[in-house]
Scaffold this active site. Sequence first.
Site, PDB file in Angstrom:
ATOM      1  N   ASP A   1       0.628  -1.349  -0.038  1.00 29.62           N
ATOM      2  CA  ASP A   1      -0.068  -0.186   0.062  1.00 29.62           C
ATOM      3  C   ASP A   1       0.792   1.141  -0.119  1.00 29.62           C
ATOM      4  O   ASP A   1       2.063   0.938   0.073  1.00 29.62           O
ATOM      5  CB  ASP A   1      -0.904  -0.096   1.285  1.00 29.62           C
ATOM      6  CG  ASP A   1      -0.103  -0.056   2.478  1.00 29.62           C
ATOM      7  OD1 ASP A   1       0.981   0.158   2.625  1.00 29.62           O
ATOM      8  OD2 ASP A   1      -0.740   0.207   3.476  1.00 29.62           O
TER       9      ASP A   1
ATOM     10  N   ASP B   1      -7.951  -7.309   0.338  1.00 32.43           N
ATOM     11  CA  ASP B   1      -6.602  -7.499   1.534  1.00 32.43           C
ATOM     12  C   ASP B   1      -7.405  -7.067   2.944  1.00 32.43           C
ATOM     13  O   ASP B   1      -8.409  -6.144   2.871  1.00 32.43           O
ATOM     14  CB  ASP B   1      -5.520  -6.597   1.397  1.00 32.43           C
ATOM     15  CG  ASP B   1      -5.895  -5.120   1.557  1.00 32.43           C
ATOM     16  OD1 ASP B   1      -5.569  -4.617   2.759  1.00 32.43           O
ATOM     17  OD2 ASP B   1      -6.293  -4.372   0.736  1.00 32.43           O
TER      18      ASP B   1
ATOM     19  N   CYS C   1     -14.028 -28.012   7.249  1.00 26.04           N
ATOM     20  CA  CYS C   1     -12.695 -27.473   6.936  1.00 26.04           C
ATOM     21  C   CYS C   1     -11.607 -28.663   6.953  1.00 26.04           C
ATOM     22  O   CYS C   1     -11.442 -29.290   7.963  1.00 26.04           O
ATOM     23  CB  CYS C   1     -12.376 -26.429   7.932  1.00 26.04           C
ATOM     24  SG  CYS C   1     -10.584 -25.750   7.555  1.00 26.04           S
TER      25      CYS C   1
ATOM     26  N   CYS D   1      -8.175 -27.902   6.914  1.00 23.72           N
ATOM     27  CA  CYS D   1      -6.875 -27.240   7.211  1.00 23.72           C
ATOM     28  C   CYS D   1      -6.354 -28.189   8.297  1.00 23.72           C
ATOM     29  O   CYS D   1      -7.249 -29.215   9.007  1.00 23.72           O
ATOM     30  CB  CYS D   1      -7.152 -26.056   7.830  1.00 23.72           C
ATOM     31  SG  CYS D   1      -7.680 -25.751   9.554  1.00 23.72           S
TER      32      CYS D   1
ATOM     33  N   CYS E   1      -8.095 -28.222  11.839  1.00 20.42           N
ATOM     34  CA  CYS E   1      -9.289 -28.936  12.105  1.00 20.42           C
ATOM     35  C   CYS E   1      -9.124 -30.445  11.903  1.00 20.42           C
ATOM     36  O   CYS E   1     -10.038 -31.245  12.390  1.00 20.42           O
ATOM     37  CB  CYS E   1     -10.310 -28.571  10.977  1.00 20.42           C
ATOM     38  SG  CYS E   1     -10.784 -26.501  11.206  1.00 20.42           S
TER      39      CYS E   1
ATOM     40  N   HIS F   1      -6.048 -21.448  10.744  1.00 18.22           N
ATOM     41  CA  HIS F   1      -7.429 -21.884  10.256  1.00 18.22           C
ATOM     42  C   HIS F   1      -8.084 -20.675   9.699  1.00 18.22           C
ATOM     43  O   HIS F   1      -8.607 -20.687   8.889  1.00 18.22           O
ATOM     44  CB  HIS F   1      -8.228 -22.410  11.491  1.00 18.22           C
ATOM     45  CG  HIS F   1      -9.718 -22.411  11.437  1.00 18.22           C
ATOM     46  ND1 HIS F   1     -10.114 -23.621  10.526  1.00 18.22           N
ATOM     47  CD2 HIS F   1     -10.665 -21.390  11.565  1.00 18.22           C
ATOM     48  CE1 HIS F   1     -11.572 -23.250  10.582  1.00 18.22           C
ATOM     49  NE2 HIS F   1     -11.648 -22.290  11.288  1.00 18.22           N
TER      50      HIS F   1
END
Length: 397
Positions: A89, A287, A334, A336, A339, A365
């Site tokens: 930015d 973002d 999920c 991931c 999890c 997560h």
Amino acid sequence: MKFKIDTTLDRMRTGVVKTKHGKFNTPVFIPVATLASVRGLDNRDLKEMGAEVLLANTYHLHLRPGDEVIKKLGGLHKFMNIDLPIVTDSGGFQAFSLGFGMEHGVGKIANNIFLEGLKDIDFKGEKWAYVDDRGVRFKNHISGEIVELTPRKSMEIQSNLGSDIIFAFDECTSPLSDKKYTEIALERTHRWAEECLQYYNKKQAIFGIVQGGEYRDLRERSAKFMAERDFDGFGIGGSLGKSKRDMHNILEWVIPLLPEEKPRHLLGIGAVEDLFNCIERGVDMFDCVAPTRWARRGHLYISPEEGGKPENKFRIHIKNAKFRFDTNPVDRSCDCFVCQEYSRAYLRHLYVSNELTYFRLASYHNVYFIIRLVEKIRDSIESGAFYELKKRWLGYQ
């Protein structure tokens, strides 16, 4: 930078942005690495979870470790040891967050306090940024010294950082700024945009930022101004009004006026509901620090199958006593590793014990969850099933 549109569905589209450090698919959620680090995560985590692009903060990296230091070390990619596209930015948002954001006690949307990267700073009601036509003067929260950012200086810092995509320096106004001040800030942003185009490193891609607050005529004027300049893409920034409806209106005014063949980045937005509603209106890039910030505060994302809905912002608070004996993962849908391997009871224990392990697991997560959700939205646009997916998540089309 090159942008190729692959699929369109009403105002939505999928595409690919190519940079010298690789490509990323759109729509895309960009994790925020404020100080060249996504809080709680390392590069292996980010690559494993499928992060395709990162956003770093010009103002904060200028202060620490210093953009000249990063330049001497080979730029952000070598400094971070990561080969992903990096966006920076301009520092313009800090003009708001350290200025009117502190003075007015609001974020980009008036009912949503959202001061990026500043959670641990005790402001004590003092305003730390002052804007004039030349640029922004900041009180350095580390040393107390005065730091000045101008359009030329922002371009110099971002060149030193060596990011793939940079943003023009702008003034991000407050949702509580009146129209008179918003128009003054808009004209200032337009002058600064011209300066940025004059001074930026031509090896980088540059995005102009559409400003104008909640005022339709100002937003449309800014969109037309930016569209006429030789920017590689466009950010939609500044105050997004006093409600989510105001934000939607702004997108509906602005996006039809921007070149179809260039990407659109909605700055600082990333809630689940916003992803659906803003992608539907033609946004390509987002973002937001929210996934890691909410993780640190004990909030973990869940899907509709686990009871996630707009009313609870698709989150549970892991500190809740009802999770003390809960052997289920955070979200059974999920995949991931958090999890797959850990229970809510264990994560609650880590959180209430203030164990550092919690912050990594929770951050992993949450970032994974949002990245995967945007991938699902992208796939649904390509298959024509977006509205069915949106209804399953939000309960309406």
